[in-house]
Design an enzyme around this catalytic site. Structure first.
Site, short mmCIF file in Angstrom:
data_model
loop_
_atom_site.label_atom_id
_atom_site.label_comp_id
_atom_site.label_asym_id
_atom_site.label_seq_id
_atom_site.Cartn_x
_atom_site.Cartn_y
_atom_site.Cartn_z
CE LYS A 60 -4.29 -1.99 1.62
NZ LYS A 60 -3.91 -3.40 1.83
C1 LIG Z 1 -4.55 -4.52 1.19
C2 LIG Z 1 -3.75 -5.78 1.17
C3 LIG Z 1 -4.07 -6.85 0.27
C4 LIG Z 1 -5.26 -6.79 -0.67
O1 LIG Z 1 -5.13 -5.82 -1.66
P1 LIG Z 1 -6.39 -5.34 -2.53
O2 LIG Z 1 -5.91 -4.22 -3.36
O3 LIG Z 1 -7.43 -4.93 -1.51
O4 LIG Z 1 -6.84 -6.51 -3.33
C5 LIG Z 1 -3.24 -7.95 0.25
N1 LIG Z 1 -2.19 -8.06 1.10
C6 LIG Z 1 -1.87 -7.08 1.98
C7 LIG Z 1 -0.70 -7.26 2.87
C8 LIG Z 1 -2.64 -5.91 2.05
O5 LIG Z 1 -2.31 -4.94 2.94
#
Ligand SMILES: *Cc1c(COP(=O)(O)O)cnc(C)c1O
Length: 462
Positions: free
Chosen positions: A112
């Site tokens: 993220k």
């Molecule tokens: C947010 C997140 C996901 C999922 O990602 P999306 O974009 O919601 O599909 C997977 N792994 C981790 C560690 C995350 O923080």
């Protein structure tokens, strides 16, 4: 470039407006009116460039009209400056034809950061030009809040308030939110659970007096700016393995469908991606949808990969919009059905379109743990539980072309699950080792709209 809503009723917007708005006024999500296609020669020319240079070339057409050339290059430079690896998104090899794309070298150790760092800088640049300030309020179960705090810390044009459930986030996650020292950052420990935090956030957006008074803005995963930033690493990884001369496939651990949707955009831009594999944990709504053609919600069962414990996958609406031939009316209709009855059936034409691009698989809790152990034994690589879900599903889809699995978080973010699976306690990277010594700063608040809005109004600089 103009952006249109998936429900066809809201006005079209520029990149800057779509980013600052988040959700469209008709309840839909913004998508580019037209996805720009890169020529094979332009894609080939990305090989060997820095991550920042690839980011510039891939994203530039999408922000046309909102940012100047050198301004945009500077924004990218600042966004990725704080990463702990010069490659930003390095790859390691797991098997003869299987690669792991490490997206966890950012300031909060999860993918993220790629998007959040970028929109922190984009917000700051856009707001300064407009001579405006906004108040960003977010609700988090852990990862999103810390990424937002790191991204907006110290910026002038934004105050950031992150609500997290008091006593219910991991110590690493909490400390990542409570130890930044910048005056514009406010960690709010709410006496309630994650659903309470999300419900209060929704209440705030519906309280128009408050919303307009503090100029409330959101940075959740439906923000188009976040999706765009994630398109870049599909290009950097694929070209490193021989694209466009050779096609590749990707497996993506999925929750809100944001990360994999970015891969879908890369494919539309001309990157030769053979398969996009959706990997889910036991909360497998997307896997079931692709298998059966019906999107049908059930309760969420907590797992060891909590960032994927989701039953309403918000960004899925964006791909449905394309699958339904960009018919906003049809999308509105299925979304209304979902809201009233908790499910909808995808038309045969639309599901056929989806199956041309996507395939899917799920990993149970036991399979996820076994994969963490197995990968440590076979390759020495320590996976976080989310990445392990991806690796397990990817191994069921290996083919002639290289498979790239996205590693979405560093194992040290989920030490208990990793240690239970393989006996090894994953250490924080050296640059973060003092996290447990830094002083914490947070405010405890009741799960009460009035108390929350009073506190936020009192602390914003409007
Ligand atoms: C947010 C997140 C996901 C999922 O990602 P999306 O974009 O919601 O599909 C997977 N792994 C981790 C560690 C995350 O923080």
């Amino acid at each position: 470039m103009r952006y249109i809503s998936t429900r066809g009723q809201a006005p079209d917007l520029s990149f800057e407006e779509a980013m600052l708005t988040g959700l469209a006024r008709d309840g839909g999500l913004y998508v580019p009116a037209e996805v720009p296609v890169m020529s094979q020669a332009d894609i080939a020319a990305l090989a060997g460039l820095s991550y920042e240079e690839v980011a510039y070339r891939v994203m530039r057409p999408f922000v046309e009209g909102s940012f100047g050339d050198s301004e945009f290059a500077d924004i990218i430079g600042r966004a990725y400056d704080g990463f702990g690896h010069d490659a930003r998104a390095p790859m390691v090899q797991l098997g003869a034809n299987h690669f792991l794309l490490e997206l966890f070298h950012g300031p909060t150790l999860a993918f993220k950061d790629f998007a959040m760092q970028m929109i922190g800088q984009l917000f700051e640049a856009a707001l300064k030009k407009r001579d405006e300030r906004v108040t960003i309020v977010g609700a988090t179960s852990g990862d999103t809040g810390s990424a937002a705090i790191e991204a907006f810390a110290g910026l002038d044009a934004v105050d950031v308030f992150i609500m997290y459930p008091h006593g219910r986030v991991s110590e690493v996650q909490r400390r990542q939110m409570t130890t930044p020292t910048d005056a514009n950052i406010h960690a709010l420990a709410v006496h309630g659970d994650f659903d309470d935090c999300q419900a209060r956030l929704k209440d705030m957006f519906n309280d128009f007096d408050f919303r307009d008074g503090v100029k409330l803005a959101g940075v959740n995963s439906i923000n188009w700016g976040r999706v765009l930033a994630q398109v870049v690493y599909y290009f950097s990884a694929a070209t490193a393995l021989g694209a466009p001369l050779r096609s590749v496939s990707f497996t993506v651990p999925t929750g809100n469908f944001g990360d994999i949707f970015a891969g879908y955009i890369a494919r539309k831009m001309g990157l030769p991606i053979d398969k996009l594999v959706i990997a889910t944990n036991q909360n497998d709504i997307l896997h079931r949808t692709l298998q059966t053609g019906a999107y049908s919600t059930k309760g969420v069962t907590p797992s060891i990969s909590p960032s994927m414990d989701i039953q309403v996958s918000s960004n899925f609406e964006r791909v449905l919009f394309d699958a339904y031939g960009r018919d906003g009316g049809a999308v509105s209709q299925v979304m209304d059905e979902l809201k009233s009855g908790g499910e909808f059936k995808i038309s045969q034409g639309a599901i056929d379109v989806l199956r041309e691009t996507f395939t899917s698989g799920r990993a149970s809790e036991a399979e996820t743990s076994a994969t963490i152990k197995d990968m440590l034994m076979r390759t020495g690589e320590v996976l976080c539980p989310h990445s392990a879900v991806g690796v397990k599903v990817a191994e069921e889809h290996l083919g002639a072309e290289p498979m790239i699995t996205l590693a979405t978080a560093h194992p040290a973010k989920f030490p208990a699950a990793v240690e239970a699976a393989c006996g090894l306690h994953p250490a924080l990277p050296a640059r973060m080792q003092d996290l447990f010594e830094r002083p914490e700063r947070f405010t405890e608040v009741a799960n009460d709209l009035n108390e929350l809005t009073t506190l936020i109004r009192g602390r914003t600089k409007q």
